[in-house]
Design a protein around this motif. Sequence first.
Motif, PDB file in Angstrom:
ATOM      1  N   TRP A  13     -11.831  -8.724  -8.473  1.00 37.88           N
ATOM      2  CA  TRP A  13     -10.831  -9.468  -7.718  1.00 37.88           C
ATOM      3  C   TRP A  13     -10.859 -10.966  -8.018  1.00 37.88           C
ATOM      4  CZ3 TRP A  13     -13.277 -13.022  -4.709  1.00 37.88           C
ATOM      5  CH2 TRP A  13     -14.572 -12.732  -4.276  1.00 37.88           C
ATOM      6  N   ARG A  14     -11.850 -11.433  -8.793  1.00 35.77           N
ATOM      7  CA  ARG A  14     -11.872 -12.837  -9.194  1.00 35.77           C
ATOM      8  C   ARG A  14     -10.953 -13.108 -10.388  1.00 35.77           C
ATOM      9  NH1 ARG A  14     -18.311 -14.550  -8.797  1.00 35.77           N
ATOM     10  NH2 ARG A  14     -18.521 -14.179  -6.548  1.00 35.77           N
ATOM     11  N   ASP A  15     -10.476 -12.061 -11.018  1.00 35.28           N
ATOM     12  CA  ASP A  15      -9.549 -12.191 -12.138  1.00 35.28           C
ATOM     13  C   ASP A  15      -8.144 -12.402 -11.572  1.00 35.28           C
ATOM     14  OD1 ASP A  15      -7.730 -11.589 -14.301  1.00 35.28           O
ATOM     15  OD2 ASP A  15      -9.400 -10.636 -15.352  1.00 35.28           O
ATOM     16  N   SER A  16      -7.478 -13.482 -11.967  1.00 35.88           N
ATOM     17  CA  SER A  16      -6.150 -13.792 -11.427  1.00 35.88           C
ATOM     18  C   SER A  16      -5.134 -12.706 -11.759  1.00 35.88           C
ATOM     19  CB  SER A  16      -5.667 -15.149 -11.953  1.00 35.88           C
ATOM     20  OG  SER A  16      -5.605 -15.147 -13.374  1.00 35.88           O
ATOM     21  N   ARG A  17      -5.323 -12.025 -12.896  1.00 37.32           N
ATOM     22  CA  ARG A  17      -4.419 -10.929 -13.238  1.00 37.32           C
ATOM     23  C   ARG A  17      -4.574  -9.783 -12.247  1.00 37.32           C
ATOM     24  NH1 ARG A  17      -6.417  -9.814 -19.213  1.00 37.32           N
ATOM     25  NH2 ARG A  17      -8.316  -9.715 -17.953  1.00 37.32           N
ATOM     26  N   ALA A  18      -5.804  -9.501 -11.852  1.00 36.37           N
ATOM     27  CA  ALA A  18      -6.043  -8.447 -10.873  1.00 36.37           C
ATOM     28  C   ALA A  18      -5.399  -8.799  -9.538  1.00 36.37           C
ATOM     29  CB  ALA A  18      -7.543  -8.219 -10.703  1.00 36.37           C
ATOM     30  N   ILE A  19      -5.534 -10.056  -9.118  1.00 36.24           N
ATOM     31  CA  ILE A  19      -4.926 -10.492  -7.859  1.00 36.24           C
ATOM     32  C   ILE A  19      -3.421 -10.304  -7.903  1.00 36.24           C
ATOM     33  CG2 ILE A  19      -4.496 -12.482  -6.367  1.00 36.24           C
ATOM     34  CD1 ILE A  19      -7.261 -13.528  -7.224  1.00 36.24           C
ATOM     35  N   ALA A  20      -2.803 -10.686  -9.020  1.00 33.72           N
ATOM     36  CA  ALA A  20      -1.356 -10.541  -9.154  1.00 33.72           C
ATOM     37  C   ALA A  20      -0.942  -9.070  -9.090  1.00 33.72           C
ATOM     38  CB  ALA A  20      -0.894 -11.169 -10.471  1.00 33.72           C
ATOM     39  N   LEU A  21      -1.688  -8.198  -9.758  1.00 28.98           N
ATOM     40  CA  LEU A  21      -1.354  -6.774  -9.751  1.00 28.98           C
ATOM     41  C   LEU A  21      -1.566  -6.160  -8.374  1.00 28.98           C
ATOM     42  CD1 LEU A  21      -2.846  -5.710 -13.209  1.00 28.98           C
ATOM     43  CD2 LEU A  21      -0.432  -6.017 -12.608  1.00 28.98           C
ATOM     44  N   LEU A  22      -2.577  -6.631  -7.645  1.00 30.83           N
ATOM     45  CA  LEU A  22      -2.803  -6.135  -6.289  1.00 30.83           C
ATOM     46  C   LEU A  22      -1.688  -6.595  -5.348  1.00 30.83           C
ATOM     47  CD1 LEU A  22      -6.665  -6.627  -5.966  1.00 30.83           C
ATOM     48  CD2 LEU A  22      -5.420  -4.478  -6.266  1.00 30.83           C
ATOM     49  N   MET A  23      -1.194  -7.809  -5.545  1.00 25.26           N
ATOM     50  CA  MET A  23      -0.068  -8.283  -4.740  1.00 25.26           C
ATOM     51  C   MET A  23       1.176  -7.443  -5.018  1.00 25.26           C
ATOM     52  SD  MET A  23      -0.636 -12.411  -4.977  1.00 25.26           S
ATOM     53  CE  MET A  23       0.736 -12.831  -3.905  1.00 25.26           C
ATOM     54  N   ALA A  24       1.383  -7.070  -6.275  1.00 21.35           N
ATOM     55  CA  ALA A  24       2.511  -6.193  -6.610  1.00 21.35           C
ATOM     56  C   ALA A  24       2.349  -4.827  -5.954  1.00 21.35           C
ATOM     57  CB  ALA A  24       2.630  -6.045  -8.127  1.00 21.35           C
ATOM     58  N   ALA A  25       1.099  -4.368  -5.834  1.00 23.71           N
ATOM     59  CA  ALA A  25       0.843  -3.062  -5.224  1.00 23.71           C
ATOM     60  C   ALA A  25       1.292  -3.020  -3.773  1.00 23.71           C
ATOM     61  CB  ALA A  25      -0.641  -2.716  -5.329  1.00 23.71           C
ATOM     62  N   THR A  26       1.182  -4.149  -3.059  1.00 24.80           N
ATOM     63  CA  THR A  26       1.589  -4.155  -1.650  1.00 24.80           C
ATOM     64  C   THR A  26       3.077  -3.883  -1.487  1.00 24.80           C
ATOM     65  OG1 THR A  26       2.025  -6.550  -1.589  1.00 24.80           O
ATOM     66  CG2 THR A  26      -0.231  -5.831  -1.136  1.00 24.80           C
ATOM     67  N   LEU A  27       3.870  -4.204  -2.500  1.00 25.49           N
ATOM     68  CA  LEU A  27       5.317  -4.034  -2.393  1.00 25.49           C
ATOM     69  C   LEU A  27       5.717  -2.569  -2.369  1.00 25.49           C
ATOM     70  CD1 LEU A  27       6.538  -6.776  -4.913  1.00 25.49           C
ATOM     71  CD2 LEU A  27       6.044  -7.007  -2.468  1.00 25.49           C
ATOM     72  N   THR A  28       4.938  -1.712  -3.004  1.00 23.63           N
ATOM     73  CA  THR A  28       5.333  -0.312  -3.112  1.00 23.63           C
ATOM     74  C   THR A  28       5.309   0.390  -1.759  1.00 23.63           C
ATOM     75  OG1 THR A  28       3.075   0.363  -3.661  1.00 23.63           O
ATOM     76  CG2 THR A  28       4.516  -0.215  -5.487  1.00 23.63           C
ATOM     77  N   VAL A  29       4.371   0.010  -0.883  1.00 21.58           N
ATOM     78  CA  VAL A  29       4.353   0.574   0.469  1.00 21.58           C
ATOM     79  C   VAL A  29       5.511   0.012   1.278  1.00 21.58           C
ATOM     80  CG1 VAL A  29       3.059   0.690   2.620  1.00 21.58           C
ATOM     81  CG2 VAL A  29       1.881   0.996   0.453  1.00 21.58           C
ATOM     82  N   MET A  30       5.753  -1.290   1.153  1.00 21.50           N
ATOM     83  CA  MET A  30       6.850  -1.916   1.870  1.00 21.50           C
ATOM     84  C   MET A  30       8.177  -1.240   1.532  1.00 21.50           C
ATOM     85  SD  MET A  30       8.482  -5.730   1.674  1.00 21.50           S
ATOM     86  CE  MET A  30       6.994  -6.533   1.169  1.00 21.50           C
ATOM     87  N   ALA A  31       8.335  -0.817   0.287  1.00 20.76           N
ATOM     88  CA  ALA A  31       9.606  -0.266  -0.165  1.00 20.76           C
ATOM     89  C   ALA A  31      10.079   0.874   0.715  1.00 20.76           C
ATOM     90  CB  ALA A  31       9.476   0.210  -1.611  1.00 20.76           C
ATOM     91  N   ASN A  32       9.196   1.773   1.075  1.00 18.82           N
ATOM     92  CA  ASN A  32       9.592   2.949   1.847  1.00 18.82           C
ATOM     93  C   ASN A  32       9.329   2.812   3.338  1.00 18.82           C
ATOM     94  OD1 ASN A  32       9.124   3.905  -1.035  1.00 18.82           O
ATOM     95  ND2 ASN A  32      10.074   5.705  -0.127  1.00 18.82           N
ATOM     96  N   ALA A  33       8.102   2.477   3.695  1.00 19.48           N
ATOM     97  CA  ALA A  33       7.677   2.636   5.086  1.00 19.48           C
ATOM     98  C   ALA A  33       8.045   1.479   5.995  1.00 19.48           C
ATOM     99  CB  ALA A  33       6.161   2.852   5.136  1.00 19.48           C
ATOM    100  N   ALA A  34       8.439   0.321   5.464  1.00 18.18           N
ATOM    101  CA  ALA A  34       8.664  -0.850   6.310  1.00 18.18           C
ATOM    102  C   ALA A  34       9.762  -0.631   7.344  1.00 18.18           C
ATOM    103  CB  ALA A  34       8.968  -2.082   5.462  1.00 18.18           C
ATOM    104  N   ILE A  35      10.769   0.184   7.016  1.00 16.79           N
ATOM    105  CA  ILE A  35      11.849   0.395   7.973  1.00 16.79           C
ATOM    106  C   ILE A  35      11.607   1.598   8.878  1.00 16.79           C
ATOM    107  CG2 ILE A  35      13.542  -0.676   6.442  1.00 16.79           C
ATOM    108  CD1 ILE A  35      14.658   2.227   6.030  1.00 16.79           C
ATOM    109  N   SER A  36      10.459   2.269   8.719  1.00 13.91           N
ATOM    110  CA  SER A  36      10.200   3.471   9.505  1.00 13.91           C
ATOM    111  C   SER A  36      10.307   3.245  11.016  1.00 13.91           C
ATOM    112  CB  SER A  36       8.817   4.036   9.147  1.00 13.91           C
ATOM    113  OG  SER A  36       8.609   5.271   9.766  1.00 13.91           O
ATOM    114  N   PRO A  37       9.744   2.147  11.573  1.00  9.22           N
ATOM    115  CA  PRO A  37       9.876   1.949  13.024  1.00  9.22           C
ATOM    116  C   PRO A  37      11.315   1.769  13.500  1.00  9.22           C
ATOM    117  CG  PRO A  37       8.114   0.580  12.129  1.00  9.22           C
ATOM    118  CD  PRO A  37       8.868   1.141  10.963  1.00  9.22           C
ATOM    119  N   ALA A  38      12.234   1.446  12.596  1.00  8.78           N
ATOM    120  CA  ALA A  38      13.623   1.187  12.988  1.00  8.78           C
ATOM    121  C   ALA A  38      14.507   2.424  12.926  1.00  8.78           C
ATOM    122  CB  ALA A  38      14.218   0.097  12.091  1.00  8.78           C
ATOM    123  N   LEU A  39      13.975   3.564  12.475  1.00  4.73           N
ATOM    124  CA  LEU A  39      14.837   4.724  12.237  1.00  4.73           C
ATOM    125  C   LEU A  39      15.584   5.209  13.480  1.00  4.73           C
ATOM    126  CD1 LEU A  39      12.721   6.855   9.714  1.00  4.73           C
ATOM    127  CD2 LEU A  39      14.531   5.196   9.239  1.00  4.73           C
TER     128      LEU A  39
END
Length: 412
Positions: A13-39
């Motif tokens: 996690w000290r590698d800046s490339r790893a940090i960037a890829l992990l930040m991108a990973a958070t978006l994939t969950v947001m894509a589907n589940a973020a609107i679930s409470p609003a259904l």
Amino acid sequence: MASVADTKGIAVWRDSRAIALLMAATLTVMANAAISPALPGLQRLFAGDPNAAMLTRLLVPAPSLSIALLAPLAGLAADRFGRRRLLLAGIMLFVVAGSAGLFLPDLPTIFMSRIVLGVAVALIMTAQTALIGDYFAGEARSALTGLQISARNFGGLLFILLAGWVAAMSPRFPFAVYGLALLVLPLMWKVIVEPNRVLPNREAGAAAVGGKLPTWRLLFVGVVFLQALTNMFFFIMPTQLPFYFDAQGYDSAIMTGATLSVLMLTGGCVALLYSRIQRAIGYTGVFALGYAAMASGFLLLTLPQASLLSFAGAALIGAGYAAVSPSFVAITLKLAPPQRRGLAGGVLTASVFIGQFCSPLLSTPMIMGFGYVGLFLAATAVLAAMAAAALVGRVMRWHQASHHSHRVKRLN
């Protein structure tokens, strides 16, 4: 051009490339589940639409349809044209399509914006998976596959809590959460460079499975099918849990947000330990443990309803899913030859979302026929069988290793 790295003795996690890829990973969950409470709120908002009940349920997995269709093509593009362009384009499209539900006039157009959102996620996930294989090797890669799932879960925890809070104000407000993806774009632009994909022979997937190319393809097909099945069961939670709580008389927006947050938090913590768990018990042991936890979680949901049981069930399902998910990526990156990592990552990404898209299509008729308890019991039975099969595989591998060790001792 960036080169592959096996950062022994250095936290990945000290590698800046790893940090960037992990930040991108958070978006994939947001894509589907973020609107679930609003259904439920969206269903009431568009109650005049005769298809509102089904369309609102499909809003969560809608991106899965375009991802399933386009991710393999995105993988081919990543192999041919490079990963960086796909990743940056995917993030920019993610912001536009994700936030469109704030102002679109009806459910069909919102549904179409969710389809476009899936195109963005296909680009992001395919490029991200290939970049993990290109940038990292050995223990660093194994650690990053676990951290990737952890980032998705902790990101999902934050986004779902936020979405649950704003959904109580308006069912449209959770779409604004997608605008947060703009925050990761500057780091991506700076640190993600096109990697040198000419890797040492020891990294080639064909060598990893005995040097026979058809072998890795057959094993890869099995990994793809298993991941699709796993995600089909897991996605019962964000697609059906809001309506389950609504039927039980709870405030579905708040209860769903809280329960899915527990799921994400538990999964994030387990994923942090993935590399240690995998080294201790192997892939078959991880699958046995993970599927047993998911089966136990669905079983708890069948018991006489109490909020604590729902939280405990969600925690077990999240923990089990987080235990098995990194293994699919890790096994794929070991199997696939370097020049096929984009395509393999695309097909693997497609399998995730095929399972997610099929989930409400299969679970909703089952609920209509057998109720929520019937659905949860069926999930329990199948996942328990999968856990038992993995356990048998683990015992057989242990027995073979023990037998081989005894033979070596006799020969010596």
